[in-house]
Design a protein around this motif. Structure first.
Motif, short mmCIF file in Angstrom:
data_model
loop_
_atom_site.label_atom_id
_atom_site.label_comp_id
_atom_site.label_asym_id
_atom_site.label_seq_id
_atom_site.Cartn_x
_atom_site.Cartn_y
_atom_site.Cartn_z
N LYS A 1 0.83 -1.19 0.00
CA LYS A 1 0.00 0.00 0.00
C LYS A 1 0.88 1.26 0.00
N HIS A 2 0.56 2.23 -0.84
CA HIS A 2 1.34 3.46 -0.94
C HIS A 2 1.17 4.31 0.31
N VAL A 3 2.32 4.72 0.87
CA VAL A 3 2.32 5.59 2.06
C VAL A 3 3.00 6.90 1.68
N ARG A 4 2.35 7.96 1.88
CA ARG A 4 2.90 9.28 1.52
C ARG A 4 4.05 9.65 2.47
N ARG A 5 5.14 10.03 1.85
CA ARG A 5 6.33 10.39 2.65
C ARG A 5 6.38 11.90 2.88
#
Length: 503
Positions: free
Chosen positions: A472-476
């Motif tokens: 799942k994409h996690v915003r950095r």
């Protein structure tokens, strides 16, 4: 054919009540005399007592069926919320299974009843058509002016050619024709009136003495009634067509069949009543705005005109074909066909379709249930069938053909009695596919479980996916130790228009 009540519906209801009371007055005293051993009862008192009993039975039956329907609805809604999708879907399909089982049991009982009747007697009551169809050295069936009688003689002669002129084979043919007719009638009336109505109508007709007892008579009316039942099924199928152009074609083909039936016997033209009823029902459905109302009536009128056109064309072609084959003129054939209509003035109202007074009393009770249920439903299904009863009564009273239309007359009374029994229900069955609202979560579970059941049924075993699944994409969020001044964060540097970055 469920339609809203009109002033014409009330007028037909009044005429139907009068006919039912007259039929009851002719059957109830004789039935009570048979049951009580000779006591005399007044017809008026018996009719009044049966009418009151029918009212009470209708209310009790209606309340009972309503309670059962509510219980079933709560059970289904609970199943949709608690059970898994596949099992819930199977429960919904249980209705169709129960319907098929009940109809098959009814047909099996009707067939067994007729087998028992054949074991008690293997000789016909009359020998007219037996002599016509008898296979001998002379060969051939004598020419008959009545089309239905000639066709029946041909069929009976074909049966005798295999059985060796045994009269028992002719009786077996009558029994087989009746059982097949009951099945076709159920399928046709199911489309026109509903499932429950079709079941009760066929159940009454299966054991009605005026119909079942005709297996002992080698006569063409049983054969012709089988052809009429096929016409009822054809008209019912035409009612399922919704598109205008396709409906015109379907009703035109139905009209062709009706025209051929009318050529074989004039009573076949009564099928136009059912076709017209379907067209009126089509016009009365939908939006009540004046523009839409006129458009639907115009379309329905055009569809019925196609049916009528097909009947006229088929009728004229049949008469012309008969004239060409027989060597007679078209006028002679027309006079012969129209000469079947003659008024004999029989007392059909008091006599009714039944010679058995007990069976006649049962028919009266079913029709009284219909008379009671008419007032407690916003819509009704009896207008067309009452018109059919009146027309059948006229045919029965003015019969000039080889048969007296007793089966047609009994069928018309049986239809209304079956409608009366079914009127005690909630009135939700229309013969069409029922719409069931299912929650979306249940539908998703149903899809997943159906996929799992399909995989298990196919015998394919799947292994787990060895490859890593996408994460799942996690915003950095960028974080630096050095703070940059805001003035140095501007990256919009002005560029000279003459500057060429490609060189």
């Amino acid at each position: 054919m469920k339609m809203k009540k009109t002033w014409f519906s009330y007028l037909l209801w009044m005429s139907f009540v009068v006919l039912t009371a007259a039929l009851a007055a002719g059957n109830l005293p004789a039935a009570m005399e048979m049951l009580s051993g000779g006591d005399q009862y007044t017809a008026e008192g018996l009719v009044l007592a049966m009418a009151v009993l029918a009212e009470v039975c209708w209310f009790v039956g209606h309340k009972t069926t309503s309670a059962l329907a509510d219980l079933l609805a709560r059970t289904v809604s609970g199943a949709s919320a608690k059970s898994s999708g596949g099992r819930f879907w199977k429960r919904l399909r249980l209705r169709q299974t129960v319907e098929v089982v009940l109809v098959l049991c009814l047909l099996a009982a009707a067939a067994f009843y007729r087998i028992q009747m054949l074991e008690r007697r293997d000789e016909p009551w009359d020998s007219l058509f037996y002599d016509m169809a008898f296979i001998d050295n002379a060969g051939g069936v004598p020419s008959l002016a009545h089309g239905a009688s000639y066709c029946y003689a041909l069929v009976l002669s074909a049966v005798f050619s295999f059985s060796g002129n045994k009269a028992a084979a002719g009786l077996a043919l009558q029994a087989v024709l009746q059982v097949v007719t009951l099945l076709v009638l159920y399928l046709g009336i199911r489309r026109l009136a509903g499932k429950a109505e079709a079941f009760w109508i066929v159940a009454i007709l299966s054991f009605l003495p005026s119909y079942a007892g005709r297996i002992y008579e080698l006569e063409p009316e049983t054969f012709y009634f089988a052809l009429c039942s096929l016409g009822i099924l054809l008209i019912g199928q035409c009612g399922m067509v919704k598109e205008k152009k396709a409906s015109c074609i379907a009703f035109f083909l139905a009209g062709v069949y009706i025209g051929v039936m009318g050529f074989l016997d004039r009573s076949g033209l009564l099928l136009l009543l059912l076709a017209g009823g379907l067209c009126i029902k089509r016009a009365m459905e939908g939006d009540r705005k004046e523009a839409a109302w006129r458009e639907r009536f115009r379309d329905s009128g055009m569809i019925f005109l196609f049916c009528l056109l097909g009947a006229v064309i088929a009728m004229l072609c049949s008469l012309a074909g008969d004239a060409a084959l027989s060597g007679s003129s078209f006028g002679d054939i027309w006079n012969t066909w129209s000469g079947q209509l003659s008024w004999k003035g029989s007392a059909w109202i008091l006599q009714g379709p039944e010679s058995d007074p007990i069976a006649g009393a049962v028919l009266c009770f079913g029709n009284m249930l219909l008379a009671a249920g008419f007032w407690f439903h916003k819509e009704q299904k009896q207008d067309v069938w009452i018109l059919l009863l009146l027309a059948a009564a006229m045919c029965h009273a003015g019969a000039a053909s080889p048969f007296g239309y007793r089966i047609l007359f009994a069928f018309a009374w049986a239809v209304l009695a079956g409608l009366g029994i079914a009127s005690m229900g909630t009135g939700q069955g229309t013969g069409e596919a029922e719409k069931v609202t299912v929650p979306e979560l249940v539908l998703e579970d149903m899809d997943q479980e159906d996929e799992e059941e399909e995989k298990e049924a196919s015998g394919v075993k799947l292994i787990e996916n060895p490859l890593p699944l996408p994460k799942k994409h996690v915003r950095r969020e960028m974080d630096f130790d050095r703070l940059v001044e805001w003035e140095k964060m501007k990256f919009d540097i002005p560029v000279d228009e003459s500057d060429d970055f490609d060189i």
